[in-house]
Motif scaffolding. Structure first.
Motif, PDB file in Angstrom:
ATOM      1  N   VAL A  36     -51.296 -74.438-130.598  1.00 53.20           N
ATOM      2  CA  VAL A  36     -50.830 -75.569-131.413  1.00 53.20           C
ATOM      3  C   VAL A  36     -50.410 -75.103-132.797  1.00 53.20           C
ATOM      4  CG1 VAL A  36     -51.560 -77.712-132.524  1.00 53.20           C
ATOM      5  CG2 VAL A  36     -52.185 -77.263-130.143  1.00 53.20           C
ATOM      6  N   PHE A  37     -51.234 -74.292-133.446  1.00 50.42           N
ATOM      7  CA  PHE A  37     -50.901 -73.855-134.806  1.00 50.42           C
ATOM      8  C   PHE A  37     -49.784 -72.813-134.823  1.00 50.42           C
ATOM      9  CE2 PHE A  37     -55.464 -75.166-135.624  1.00 50.42           C
ATOM     10  CZ  PHE A  37     -55.085 -76.350-136.240  1.00 50.42           C
ATOM     11  N   THR A  38     -49.625 -72.072-133.720  1.00 46.81           N
ATOM     12  CA  THR A  38     -48.480 -71.154-133.632  1.00 46.81           C
ATOM     13  C   THR A  38     -47.172 -71.927-133.539  1.00 46.81           C
ATOM     14  OG1 THR A  38     -49.823 -69.454-132.559  1.00 46.81           O
ATOM     15  CG2 THR A  38     -47.446 -69.284-132.296  1.00 46.81           C
ATOM     16  N   LEU A  39     -47.167 -73.033-132.782  1.00 45.70           N
ATOM     17  CA  LEU A  39     -45.958 -73.857-132.700  1.00 45.70           C
ATOM     18  C   LEU A  39     -45.615 -74.460-134.065  1.00 45.70           C
ATOM     19  CD1 LEU A  39     -46.505 -75.665-129.281  1.00 45.70           C
ATOM     20  CD2 LEU A  39     -44.996 -73.742-129.783  1.00 45.70           C
ATOM     21  N   LEU A  40     -46.634 -74.928-134.796  1.00 48.22           N
ATOM     22  CA  LEU A  40     -46.375 -75.448-136.146  1.00 48.22           C
ATOM     23  C   LEU A  40     -45.841 -74.345-137.060  1.00 48.22           C
ATOM     24  CD1 LEU A  40     -49.510 -77.722-136.708  1.00 48.22           C
ATOM     25  CD2 LEU A  40     -47.176 -78.444-136.172  1.00 48.22           C
ATOM     26  N   ARG A  41     -46.422 -73.161-136.944  1.00 48.29           N
ATOM     27  CA  ARG A  41     -45.966 -72.041-137.767  1.00 48.29           C
ATOM     28  C   ARG A  41     -44.531 -71.648-137.417  1.00 48.29           C
ATOM     29  NH1 ARG A  41     -45.671 -69.551-142.457  1.00 48.29           N
ATOM     30  NH2 ARG A  41     -45.356 -67.304-142.243  1.00 48.29           N
ATOM     31  N   LEU A  42     -44.180 -71.678-136.129  1.00 46.22           N
ATOM     32  CA  LEU A  42     -42.818 -71.339-135.724  1.00 46.22           C
ATOM     33  C   LEU A  42     -41.801 -72.338-136.260  1.00 46.22           C
ATOM     34  CD1 LEU A  42     -43.267 -70.134-132.029  1.00 46.22           C
ATOM     35  CD2 LEU A  42     -42.665 -68.770-134.027  1.00 46.22           C
TER      36      LEU A  42
END
Length: 556
Positions: A444-450
């Protein structure tokens, strides 16, 4: 025998007079450079040609006569033919053209006889040169390039002779360019002095300390500032551009800087109208609150049963409360800074006066600061997921009787006792059952970071486009395509019985893709150095990703 005469197209409509040019030795060819208009004094013509011969180093001479009779000039052709006794040559060219016709007649007079050349006997090739490429790759072009002093005068100047040559149509542009060159000298000296002070300040010991150097390497604004400083030093350098690529690089940098500053001034004029800065400041805090509220709802969803997945409740609650605490800290920081946001934006908007690229780089840095909490969530999740994955891989090697040899950087065989296998089994089981929880938070936080990285990548791509796109070379390709050529081509212009064969020599311009690839300015690129497969591998292993911005290879 075929006689080739290279004749400028603009001289096709010139008044009657003398042909000035040069015979190309060993090629049975002649290059006509200019037409000296009648009336003239032969002694002054000889003196002028001798003077031009000394300045250019080219063996200039009177090749013959050009006749284009008008009303009241019926005997002009015979008068010009008789001038061959005043300007003695081994061969005297006599070109004449009638009004309303494209082609013209060509006669070659020798000292002992007059010989008319027709297509049925000897076919002289008379190419019209639309534009000449200033290069020494061919004898014709080399002659034109070396004869530059001959083109300083034309029929509009007051002097002993009046002439028409291939640069007669561009005199106004040449004057403007010369005036700009004279005016740019003090500006370049002042800019060079200011850049010297700036570089000496940046090279001071305080700014080169490790914390300052680390921070400046991460800020897009500092990278753009160093990039512009380097290129302004190139443009304002007192050394003259000798090579063609060096000149084109300087011109592309100057045009890019001019367009960049112009777009920045337009942005400033738009931002400071109708109190748009205040409206933006009033919108920023509610937007931050809305983002924080959405993140809180997302964390509450993750702390429950997201998509029906069975999570480790203890670890899920610990991670959820940890991230919620960070969100509350971030909201408190935003509300603490809210009274100063309008003033900060007001001063930030003034940076666009340095160029649109500065404003975009500053926007990228502001985005990084405003989404710092998302970056922290991503780092925490990535580190936790990375530790879990590497722990599982290490314990999996323990089950197979293997271990990682740090010294030799390889996997070797190893024998374990019963206690080590028992502890390894317990740890492997714990990490395996905790993996879904850590992997979900990491995903989830990787998608937000991307999403943030992609937005910053678009900003970096825009900055890279403005900095590196060869605007000057592309303008030459569109409006002066003969300046960027990759060859020449001939086409039949006029083929009439009893007249020489007339050919048109045109310049083959470079393709647009070749222009961009050849004259692109080296800059910072926003594309990843690694392949997409390597990038996916980094994401799977939990390695950190950053907005890609690295320096490209220089183009000589």
């Amino acid at each position: 025998m075929v006689l080739k005469i290279f004749f400028p197209q603009c001289c096709n409509k010139a008044d009657s007079g003398l042909l000035v040019g040069r015979w190309i030795p060993g090629q049975n060819s002649a290059v006509v450079l200019a037409v000296i208009h009648y009336p003239f004094i032969p002694g002054q013509v000889k003196q002028y040609i001798h003077q031009m011969r000394g300045q250019s180093g080219v063996d200039l001479t009177v090749l013959g006569s050009w006749s284009m009779p008008k009303e009241g000039q019926e005997g002009m052709e015979s008068f010009l033919r008789d001038l061959s006794t005043i300007f003695p040559q081994g061969q005297w060219l006599q070109l004449s053209r009638e009004m309303g016709k494209i082609g013209f007649r060509c006669h070659v007079l020798t000292r002992d006889q007059s010989k008319s050349l027709f297509a049925s006997q000897v076919a002289p090739i008379v190419p019209y040169i639309r534009h000449l490429l200033l290069t020494r790759a061919h004898g014709v072009f080399g002659t034109v390039c070396q004869s530059e002093p001959l083109f300083f005068l034309d029929k509009y100047d007051d002097g002993p002779v009046k002439m028409t040559h291939w640069q007669s149509e561009g005199r106004e542009g040449s004057i403007i360019v010369e005036l700009m060159k004279q005016a740019s000298t003090p500006v370049c000296l002042l800019t060079t002095w200011m850049l010297t002070l700036w570089t000496s300040l940046c090279s001071s010991r305080i700014l080169n300390m490790r914390p300052m150097r680390f921070i400046s390497s991460k800020l897009s604004t500092c990278l753009q500032l160093s990039y512009r400083t380097e290129h302004l030093q190139t443009v304002c350098s007192p050394t003259r551009a000798t090579a063609h690529n060096h000149f084109m690089r300087k011109a592309n940098i100057f045009v890019s800087f001019f367009v960049d500053v112009s777009l920045g001034l337009l942005l400033v004029s738009w931002m400071y109208r109708e109190n748009r800065i205040g409206k933006l400041a009033n919108t920023l805090v509610p937007a931050a609150d809305h983002v924080a509220k959405e993140l809180e709802e997302l964390l509450q969803w993750l702390m429950g049963a997201p998509a029906g997945l069975k999570m480790n409740r203890a670890l899920d609650q610990v991670l959820g409360r940890f991230f919620l605490y960070h969100i509350h800290l971030w909201i408190s920081y935003i509300h603490l800074m809210s009274p100063f946001i309008e003033m900060i934006l007001w001063y930030v908007g003034l940076s666009a006066c340095l160029g649109l690229t500065f404003a975009l780089s500053l926007l990228s840095d502001i985005t990084a600061l405003l989404t710092f909490h998302i970056y922290c969530f991503y780092v925490y999740g990535a580190r936790l997921y990375c530790m879990t994955v590497y722990g599982l891989s290490s314990l999996w090697r323990l089950f197979r009787g293997k271990k990682w040899n740090v010294l030799r950087q390889r996997v070797d065989s190893c024998s374990y006792d019963l206690d080590q296998l028992f502890i390894g089994t317990l740890l492997f089981t714990i990490l395996l059952f905790l993996l879904p929880t850590t992997a979900l938070y990491y995903l989830v936080f990787t998608l937000l970071r991307l999403v943030v990285v992609m937005f910053q990548g678009v900003l970096h791509l825009s900055v890279d486009f403005i900095n590196s796109f060869p605007l000057f070379a592309m303008g030459l390709r569109l409006f002066r395509s003969y300046r960027l050529a990759e060859g020449v081509k001939f086409r039949v212009l006029c083929e009439e019985p009893g007249t020489p064969l007339h050919l048109m020599m045109d310049i083959n311009p470079l393709k647009v893709s070749s222009v961009v690839q050849t004259y692109r300015t080296p800059t910072y690129s926003c594309y990843p150095k690694d392949s997409w497969l390597a990038l996916c591998k980094k994401l799977f292993l939990g390695e950190l990703i950053y907005p890609w911005r690295h320096k490209t290879t220089k183009i000589d």
